[in-house]
Scaffold this motif. Structure first.
Motif, PDB file in Angstrom:
ATOM      1  N   SER A   1       0.823  -1.218   0.000  1.00 29.90           N
ATOM      2  CA  SER A   1       0.000   0.000   0.000  1.00 29.90           C
ATOM      3  C   SER A   1       0.858   1.270   0.000  1.00 29.90           C
ATOM      4  N   GLY A   2       2.182   1.093  -0.073  1.00 25.16           N
ATOM      5  CA  GLY A   2       3.072   2.260  -0.162  1.00 25.16           C
ATOM      6  C   GLY A   2       3.687   2.421  -1.552  1.00 25.16           C
ATOM      7  N   HIS A   3       3.283   1.574  -2.496  1.00 26.09           N
ATOM      8  CA  HIS A   3       3.898   1.674  -3.829  1.00 26.09           C
ATOM      9  C   HIS A   3       3.563   2.997  -4.536  1.00 26.09           C
ATOM     10  N   HIS A   4       2.445   3.600  -4.157  1.00 28.49           N
ATOM     11  CA  HIS A   4       2.078   4.882  -4.780  1.00 28.49           C
ATOM     12  C   HIS A   4       3.153   5.938  -4.570  1.00 28.49           C
ATOM     13  N   THR A   5       3.931   5.788  -3.466  1.00 27.58           N
ATOM     14  CA  THR A   5       4.935   6.819  -3.146  1.00 27.58           C
ATOM     15  C   THR A   5       6.009   6.936  -4.226  1.00 27.58           C
ATOM     16  N   LEU A   6       6.129   5.914  -5.079  1.00 22.49           N
ATOM     17  CA  LEU A   6       7.111   5.991  -6.174  1.00 22.49           C
ATOM     18  C   LEU A   6       6.830   7.216  -7.045  1.00 22.49           C
ATOM     19  N   GLN A   7       5.555   7.566  -7.202  1.00 24.78           N
ATOM     20  CA  GLN A   7       5.221   8.744  -8.005  1.00 24.78           C
ATOM     21  C   GLN A   7       4.543   9.857  -7.215  1.00 24.78           C
ATOM     22  N   SER A   8       3.970   9.526  -6.055  1.00 21.84           N
ATOM     23  CA  SER A   8       3.153  10.543  -5.380  1.00 21.84           C
ATOM     24  C   SER A   8       3.944  11.378  -4.383  1.00 21.84           C
ATOM     25  N   SER A   9       5.176  10.976  -4.104  1.00 24.21           N
ATOM     26  CA  SER A   9       5.912  11.636  -3.026  1.00 24.21           C
ATOM     27  C   SER A   9       7.340  11.937  -3.469  1.00 24.21           C
ATOM     28  N   GLU A  10       7.922  12.900  -2.787  1.00 23.10           N
ATOM     29  CA  GLU A  10       9.324  13.227  -3.088  1.00 23.10           C
ATOM     30  C   GLU A  10      10.234  12.049  -2.757  1.00 23.10           C
ATOM     31  N   THR A  11       9.915  11.367  -1.647  1.00 21.15           N
ATOM     32  CA  THR A  11      10.722  10.241  -1.196  1.00 21.15           C
ATOM     33  C   THR A  11       9.871   8.982  -1.305  1.00 21.15           C
ATOM     34  N   SER A  12      10.315   7.998  -2.066  1.00 22.96           N
ATOM     35  CA  SER A  12       9.528   6.765  -2.127  1.00 22.96           C
ATOM     36  C   SER A  12       9.728   5.993  -0.824  1.00 22.96           C
ATOM     37  N   GLN A  13       8.810   5.066  -0.539  1.00 23.50           N
ATOM     38  CA  GLN A  13       8.969   4.260   0.690  1.00 23.50           C
ATOM     39  C   GLN A  13      10.264   3.448   0.654  1.00 23.50           C
ATOM     40  N   PHE A  14      10.753   3.121  -0.544  1.00 24.63           N
ATOM     41  CA  PHE A  14      11.963   2.294  -0.655  1.00 24.63           C
ATOM     42  C   PHE A  14      13.203   3.117  -0.277  1.00 24.63           C
ATOM     43  N   GLU A  15      13.243   4.353  -0.787  1.00 21.74           N
ATOM     44  CA  GLU A  15      14.341   5.246  -0.408  1.00 21.74           C
ATOM     45  C   GLU A  15      14.265   5.551   1.092  1.00 21.74           C
ATOM     46  N   GLN A  16      13.037   5.752   1.568  1.00 26.02           N
ATOM     47  CA  GLN A  16      12.861   6.071   2.991  1.00 26.02           C
ATOM     48  C   GLN A  16      13.353   4.920   3.870  1.00 26.02           C
ATOM     49  N   HIS A  17      13.068   3.705   3.434  1.00 28.40           N
ATOM     50  CA  HIS A  17      13.509   2.542   4.211  1.00 28.40           C
ATOM     51  C   HIS A  17      15.036   2.538   4.318  1.00 28.40           C
ATOM     52  N   LEU A  18      15.687   2.812   3.186  1.00 20.98           N
ATOM     53  CA  LEU A  18      17.160   2.820   3.204  1.00 20.98           C
ATOM     54  C   LEU A  18      17.682   3.932   4.105  1.00 20.98           C
ATOM     55  N   LYS A  19      17.077   5.116   3.999  1.00 24.08           N
ATOM     56  CA  LYS A  19      17.501   6.224   4.862  1.00 24.08           C
ATOM     57  C   LYS A  19      17.333   5.822   6.326  1.00 24.08           C
ATOM     58  N   ALA A  20      16.212   5.152   6.616  1.00 21.15           N
ATOM     59  CA  ALA A  20      15.915   4.786   8.007  1.00 21.15           C
ATOM     60  C   ALA A  20      16.945   3.803   8.557  1.00 21.15           C
ATOM     61  N   ILE A  21      17.276   2.781   7.776  1.00 21.09           N
ATOM     62  CA  ILE A  21      18.184   1.763   8.327  1.00 21.09           C
ATOM     63  C   ILE A  21      19.638   2.225   8.295  1.00 21.09           C
ATOM     64  N   LEU A  22      19.922   3.226   7.442  1.00 19.35           N
ATOM     65  CA  LEU A  22      21.288   3.761   7.404  1.00 19.35           C
ATOM     66  C   LEU A  22      21.488   4.875   8.436  1.00 19.35           C
ATOM     67  N   GLY A  23      20.399   5.277   9.089  1.00 15.43           N
ATOM     68  CA  GLY A  23      20.505   6.363  10.087  1.00 15.43           C
ATOM     69  C   GLY A  23      20.626   7.732   9.455  1.00 15.43           C
ATOM     70  N   LEU A  24      20.122   7.877   8.215  1.00 21.27           N
ATOM     71  CA  LEU A  24      20.156   9.187   7.554  1.00 21.27           C
ATOM     72  C   LEU A  24      18.880   9.963   7.905  1.00 21.27           C
ATOM     73  N   GLU A  25      18.920  11.257   7.715  1.00 21.70           N
ATOM     74  CA  GLU A  25      17.729  12.107   7.905  1.00 21.70           C
ATOM     75  C   GLU A  25      16.617  11.597   6.980  1.00 21.70           C
ATOM     76  N   LEU A  26      15.414  11.423   7.516  1.00 23.93           N
ATOM     77  CA  LEU A  26      14.310  10.906   6.686  1.00 23.93           C
ATOM     78  C   LEU A  26      13.838  11.964   5.698  1.00 23.93           C
ATOM     79  N   GLY A  27      13.312  11.477   4.548  1.00 20.77           N
ATOM     80  CA  GLY A  27      12.871  12.408   3.505  1.00 20.77           C
ATOM     81  C   GLY A  27      11.437  12.865   3.714  1.00 20.77           C
ATOM     82  N   SER A  28      11.026  13.823   2.886  1.00 22.99           N
ATOM     83  CA  SER A  28       9.671  14.368   2.969  1.00 22.99           C
ATOM     84  C   SER A  28       8.648  13.281   2.636  1.00 22.99           C
ATOM     85  N   THR A  29       7.535  13.292   3.350  1.00 24.28           N
ATOM     86  CA  THR A  29       6.481  12.296   3.104  1.00 24.28           C
ATOM     87  C   THR A  29       5.222  12.956   2.543  1.00 24.28           C
ATOM     88  N   ARG A  30       5.351  14.218   2.172  1.00 27.24           N
ATOM     89  CA  ARG A  30       4.174  14.966   1.694  1.00 27.24           C
ATOM     90  C   ARG A  30       3.626  14.343   0.409  1.00 27.24           C
TER      91      ARG A  30
END
Ligand code: AMP
Length: 380
Positions: free
Chosen positions: A273-302
């Motif tokens: 249910s997060g696949h829409h973020t590939l086009q609907s958001s600045e940060t896709s859920q996949f990029e966000q997951h990587l940022k999260a596990i790497l300890g990077l600042e999370l991206g915009s979810t708007r």
């Protein structure tokens, strides 16, 4: 220094994580997936593959020896083996978090203990517990397998006393729980993320339409009041605060007849249910997951624009090679997962339909109706 990322599971979720990782070469140098299928989707996207079963202990240890960080796209991993593998690689979400989530009874008890709303439930140790639960919260109720159940396969609805024995026998001795049936208005979900430093971000609430217990379509944003959406997002944030897992989580919820939010289930991974973020958001859920596990600042979810994600599922009437799906339509983004063989209701791909020029969700839904036929899989 860029890291080697290991992923348990190399299906479409692993594939889209691999694609997101290839855009972050300064952080991730290589992806290795563990998956039993030859030429699995993630390997088609450039991941190296260890071919073995997801639960193969030796293969998980091998993966951990070759990786700096391990994550997963399936929640059925053996948390004890992962705990052991932690001596070689960082694992996120952690085996402790996985252990809570992969057992529906532990998960629901954990949420309840933290004052997060869930349907009434009880542990089932024998058929007497089923009868006691039904006496306590009435019909209908769902008997559920505690572990390894997804897409509704582990549920049996008990509508009256006549169903009790059949429901109990259906599970053949598996560990179970009984849950009150929720007469929900709508199924919704929040994709939530938490990085290793504790930063939390949630994506806006989306609406999920299921058919045959499988997700057919996600509508972003959900067609609910702002108050309901805010409440659901707050509950998701609170869940992430208490759960302490790092990564992206799919939190599935019900909107009840009284507009309350109840959590149905948490997935400790990127979610359909997060696949829409590939086009609907600045940060896709996949990029966000990587940022999260790497300890990077999370991206915009708007949410940049309303979007509908439609799953392309294998036809119920055949199994085998299928004709390529061809879809070139304005504002439609097709993503096929490279699976050679179609099986009934197998997830073969999805597309995102994006609103332009102030198009409404209702207009997008009307457009989906015109595209459905082209999305049917047919034998080659
Ligand atoms: P699950 O595999 O438990 O997430 O359930 C799959 C589907 O079963 C959900 O998407 C709901 O449509 C339905 N379901 C699960 N639990 C309940 C419940 N307590 N009340 C009503 N429907 C439910």
């Amino acid at each position: 220094m860029a890291k080697v990322l290991g992923i348990i599971g190399g299906g479409q979720l692993g594939m889209m994580i691999t694609e997101a990782a290839s855009k972050m070469p300064e952080h991730i140098s290589k992806i290795i997936v563990l998956d039993p299928t030859e030429n699995c989707p993630a390997s088609q996207a450039g991941a190296e593959q260890i071919r073995a079963d997801f639960k193969d202990k030796d293969a998980i240890i091998e993966l951990s020896e070759k990786s700096d960080i391990i994550t997963y796209e399936i929640e059925s991993g053996d948390s004890d083996v992962l705990k052991y593998a932690e001596r070689n690689a960082e694992i996120n979400p952690s085996p402790e978090t996985l252990k809570i989530i992969q057992d529906k009874l532990l998960q629901k008890s954990f949420l309840k203990d933290n004052d997060i709303p869930v349907a009434r439930f009880i542990e089932v140790r024998d058929i007497g517990c089923v009868r006691a639960g039904l006496k306590e919260f009435g019909y209908p109720a769902l008997l559920k397998a505690r572990r390894d159940a997804y897409d509704g396969r582990g549920n049996f609805k008990i509508g009256s006393e006549d169903d009790i024995q059949e429901a109990f026998d259906y599970f053949k001795g598996q560990s179970l729980l009984l849950e009150k049936f929720v007469e929900f208005k709508m199924e919704v979900s929040v994709i939530a993320s938490r990085n290793t430093k504790g930063q939390i971000r949630t994506y806006p609430l989306v609406e999920n339409i299921h058919e045959d217990n499988i997700l057919r379509m996600t509508i972003a944003p959900a067609r609910v009041t702002e108050e309901i959406a805010r409440n659901a997002e707050l509950i998701a944030s609170k869940t992430m605060t208490v759960l302490k897992g790092a990564g992206v989580f799919g939190i599935e919820m019900f909107v009840t007849q009284n507009d309350e939010i109840i959590i149905n289930e948490i997935a400790p991974r990127v979610h359909n249910s997060g696949h829409h973020t590939l086009q609907s958001s600045e940060t896709s859920q996949f990029e966000q997951h990587l940022k999260a596990i790497l300890g990077l600042e999370l991206g915009s979810t708007r949410l940049l624009h309303p979007t509908i994600m439609y799953n392309i599922l294998g036809s119920k009437s055949f199994e085998g090679k299928y004709r390529p799906i061809d879809l070139s339509e304005p504002n439609v983004y097709l993503k096929m997962y490279g699976k050679e063989v179609s099986k009934p209701l197998r997830k073969l791909g999805h597309f995102n339909l994006v609103a332009r020029d102030n198009e409404t969700v209702e207009q997008l839904l009307a457009k989906i109706e015109t595209l459905k036929e082209k999305m049917e899989t047919k034998p080659l």
